[in-house]
Design a protein around this motif. Sequence first.
Motif, PDB file in Angstrom:
ATOM      1  N   ALA A  89       0.834  -1.210   0.000  1.00 26.86           N
ATOM      2  CA  ALA A  89       0.000   0.000   0.000  1.00 26.86           C
ATOM      3  C   ALA A  89       0.865   1.255   0.000  1.00 26.86           C
ATOM      4  CB  ALA A  89      -0.938  -0.013   1.206  1.00 26.86           C
ATOM      5  N   VAL A  90       1.941   1.240   0.763  1.00 30.31           N
ATOM      6  CA  VAL A  90       2.845   2.395   0.806  1.00 30.31           C
ATOM      7  C   VAL A  90       3.556   2.543  -0.537  1.00 30.31           C
ATOM      8  CG1 VAL A  90       4.881   3.399   1.923  1.00 30.31           C
ATOM      9  CG2 VAL A  90       3.127   2.253   3.308  1.00 30.31           C
ATOM     10  N   ALA A  91       4.012   1.439  -1.107  1.00 31.14           N
ATOM     11  CA  ALA A  91       4.691   1.482  -2.402  1.00 31.14           C
ATOM     12  C   ALA A  91       3.769   2.089  -3.472  1.00 31.14           C
ATOM     13  CB  ALA A  91       5.148   0.088  -2.805  1.00 31.14           C
ATOM     14  N   ARG A  92       2.519   1.665  -3.489  1.00 29.32           N
ATOM     15  CA  ARG A  92       1.565   2.226  -4.446  1.00 29.32           C
ATOM     16  C   ARG A  92       1.398   3.727  -4.233  1.00 29.32           C
ATOM     17  NH1 ARG A  92      -1.102  -2.508  -3.381  1.00 29.32           N
ATOM     18  NH2 ARG A  92      -2.519  -1.535  -1.887  1.00 29.32           N
ATOM     19  N   LYS A  93       1.331   4.119  -2.968  1.00 36.99           N
ATOM     20  CA  LYS A  93       1.103   5.531  -2.638  1.00 36.99           C
ATOM     21  C   LYS A  93       2.270   6.418  -3.102  1.00 36.99           C
ATOM     22  CE  LYS A  93      -1.913   8.058  -0.245  1.00 36.99           C
ATOM     23  NZ  LYS A  93      -3.308   8.191  -0.607  1.00 36.99           N
ATOM     24  N   VAL A  94       3.493   5.911  -3.016  1.00 34.48           N
ATOM     25  CA  VAL A  94       4.664   6.704  -3.432  1.00 34.48           C
ATOM     26  C   VAL A  94       5.051   6.436  -4.884  1.00 34.48           C
ATOM     27  CG1 VAL A  94       5.576   7.027  -1.097  1.00 34.48           C
ATOM     28  CG2 VAL A  94       6.360   5.078  -2.467  1.00 34.48           C
ATOM     29  N   GLY A  95       4.330   5.521  -5.539  1.00 35.74           N
ATOM     30  CA  GLY A  95       4.546   5.283  -6.955  1.00 35.74           C
ATOM     31  C   GLY A  95       5.755   4.441  -7.307  1.00 35.74           C
ATOM     32  N   VAL A  96       6.053   3.437  -6.461  1.00 42.14           N
ATOM     33  CA  VAL A  96       7.169   2.527  -6.745  1.00 42.14           C
ATOM     34  C   VAL A  96       6.696   1.091  -6.580  1.00 42.14           C
ATOM     35  CG1 VAL A  96       8.901   4.208  -5.982  1.00 42.14           C
ATOM     36  CG2 VAL A  96       8.037   2.513  -4.356  1.00 42.14           C
ATOM     37  N   LYS A  97       7.527   0.176  -7.005  1.00 40.79           N
ATOM     38  CA  LYS A  97       7.253  -1.247  -6.772  1.00 40.79           C
ATOM     39  C   LYS A  97       7.723  -1.603  -5.366  1.00 40.79           C
ATOM     40  CE  LYS A  97       7.128  -2.718 -11.507  1.00 40.79           C
ATOM     41  NZ  LYS A  97       5.731  -2.567 -11.704  1.00 40.79           N
ATOM     42  N   ASP A  98       7.109  -2.613  -4.776  1.00 41.94           N
ATOM     43  CA  ASP A  98       7.410  -3.011  -3.395  1.00 41.94           C
ATOM     44  C   ASP A  98       8.904  -3.122  -3.089  1.00 41.94           C
ATOM     45  OD1 ASP A  98       4.652  -3.258  -3.537  1.00 41.94           O
ATOM     46  OD2 ASP A  98       4.595  -5.180  -2.511  1.00 41.94           O
ATOM     47  N   PRO A  99       9.702  -3.789  -3.948  1.00 44.51           N
ATOM     48  CA  PRO A  99      11.122  -3.959  -3.611  1.00 44.51           C
ATOM     49  C   PRO A  99      11.887  -2.642  -3.427  1.00 44.51           C
ATOM     50  CG  PRO A  99      10.507  -5.480  -5.357  1.00 44.51           C
ATOM     51  CD  PRO A  99       9.338  -4.552  -5.157  1.00 44.51           C
ATOM     52  N   SER A 100      11.404  -1.563  -4.050  1.00 38.88           N
ATOM     53  CA  SER A 100      12.082  -0.271  -3.906  1.00 38.88           C
ATOM     54  C   SER A 100      12.054   0.247  -2.471  1.00 38.88           C
ATOM     55  CB  SER A 100      11.446   0.773  -4.826  1.00 38.88           C
ATOM     56  OG  SER A 100      11.591   0.381  -6.173  1.00 38.88           O
ATOM     57  N   LEU A 101      11.071  -0.170  -1.697  1.00 41.84           N
ATOM     58  CA  LEU A 101      10.972   0.294  -0.309  1.00 41.84           C
ATOM     59  C   LEU A 101      12.062  -0.296   0.572  1.00 41.84           C
ATOM     60  CD1 LEU A 101       7.147   0.317   0.457  1.00 41.84           C
ATOM     61  CD2 LEU A 101       8.612   2.198  -0.258  1.00 41.84           C
ATOM     62  N   TYR A 102      12.585  -1.467   0.189  1.00 41.88           N
ATOM     63  CA  TYR A 102      13.575  -2.142   1.027  1.00 41.88           C
ATOM     64  C   TYR A 102      14.906  -1.401   1.084  1.00 41.88           C
ATOM     65  CZ  TYR A 102      10.247  -5.907   1.427  1.00 41.88           C
ATOM     66  OH  TYR A 102       9.112  -6.635   1.711  1.00 41.88           O
ATOM     67  N   VAL A 103      15.076  -0.399   0.243  1.00 41.14           N
ATOM     68  CA  VAL A 103      16.247   0.473   0.342  1.00 41.14           C
ATOM     69  C   VAL A 103      16.094   1.381   1.572  1.00 41.14           C
ATOM     70  CG1 VAL A 103      17.503   2.347  -0.819  1.00 41.14           C
ATOM     71  CG2 VAL A 103      16.622   0.411  -2.149  1.00 41.14           C
ATOM     72  N   HIS A 104      14.853   1.622   1.981  1.00 41.90           N
ATOM     73  CA  HIS A 104      14.561   2.590   3.039  1.00 41.90           C
ATOM     74  C   HIS A 104      14.100   1.958   4.349  1.00 41.90           C
ATOM     75  CE1 HIS A 104      15.042   5.562  -0.083  1.00 41.90           C
ATOM     76  NE2 HIS A 104      14.188   4.880  -0.819  1.00 41.90           N
ATOM     77  N   VAL A 105      13.443   0.815   4.290  1.00 44.84           N
ATOM     78  CA  VAL A 105      12.992   0.098   5.494  1.00 44.84           C
ATOM     79  C   VAL A 105      13.294  -1.385   5.311  1.00 44.84           C
ATOM     80  CG1 VAL A 105      11.203   1.770   6.154  1.00 44.84           C
ATOM     81  CG2 VAL A 105      10.612  -0.129   4.633  1.00 44.84           C
ATOM     82  N   ARG A 106      13.554  -2.068   6.439  1.00 50.40           N
ATOM     83  CA  ARG A 106      13.923  -3.485   6.365  1.00 50.40           C
ATOM     84  C   ARG A 106      12.740  -4.395   6.035  1.00 50.40           C
ATOM     85  NH1 ARG A 106      16.487  -1.933  11.126  1.00 50.40           N
ATOM     86  NH2 ARG A 106      15.018  -3.142  12.357  1.00 50.40           N
ATOM     87  N   ASN A 107      11.582  -4.083   6.618  1.00 50.74           N
ATOM     88  CA  ASN A 107      10.403  -4.929   6.451  1.00 50.74           C
ATOM     89  C   ASN A 107       9.195  -4.183   7.022  1.00 50.74           C
ATOM     90  OD1 ASN A 107      10.610  -5.221   9.312  1.00 50.74           O
ATOM     91  ND2 ASN A 107      11.955  -6.986   9.041  1.00 50.74           N
ATOM     92  N   LEU A 108       8.050  -4.839   7.037  1.00 54.01           N
ATOM     93  CA  LEU A 108       6.840  -4.188   7.537  1.00 54.01           C
ATOM     94  C   LEU A 108       6.971  -3.814   9.008  1.00 54.01           C
ATOM     95  CD1 LEU A 108       3.948  -3.197   7.093  1.00 54.01           C
ATOM     96  CD2 LEU A 108       3.157  -5.539   7.556  1.00 54.01           C
ATOM     97  N   HIS A 109       7.551  -4.688   9.802  1.00 52.87           N
ATOM     98  CA  HIS A 109       7.724  -4.375  11.223  1.00 52.87           C
ATOM     99  C   HIS A 109       8.569  -3.109  11.395  1.00 52.87           C
ATOM    100  CE1 HIS A 109       8.237  -4.841  15.521  1.00 52.87           C
ATOM    101  NE2 HIS A 109       9.550  -4.724  15.341  1.00 52.87           N
TER     102      HIS A 109
END
Length: 194
Positions: free
Chosen positions: A32-52
Amino acid sequence: MSPRVGLTKERVVATAAALADEIGFEKLTLSAVARKVGVKDPSLYVHVRNLHDLRVRVALLAGAELNDRIGTAIAGRSGKDALIAFADAYRAYALEHPGRYAATQIRMDPAEMADEPVLLRSIDVTAAVLRGYELADDEGLDAARLLRSTFHGFATLEAAGGFAHARPTDVTWPHILDALHLTLSNWPSYTESS
């Protein structure tokens, strides 16, 4: 993997916090966060480790916001005035930011969070209010638990529509604060054996 230009850990967390208010903290996902910022899910792992990790970061952001609001509200106040300012700021934040507020209630690893400035600030603002009631250390801890239980319980029930009576909650709230003030002003002393 290179991070998307303009996407930072702070932006990811701020977006997640806003999304939590919109859809509920329990429904917050990396997708949901990835969609909101306009990236694919794996792109978030550069910024956060996981959902927790993301949820803990949202909790810390929300805790800092709540502490700042309370700190500003109680500045220069003491006794009952400080108690009312603290309570009103707490309740308003919980009602205005339900997802962020829910984040502040998650259990975090005490060992990892022991020196976290947000948690230390929370202790400081609560202690500032209770100083006006001249409670001993253990009594202060008990009083802090009473305040948190009362404020959290009221705000959570109010946000969920749990007070289905015709009497407005804004009429009840000042009576609760008067009762808390009286309780804190007449706190029973006890010994370890009590």
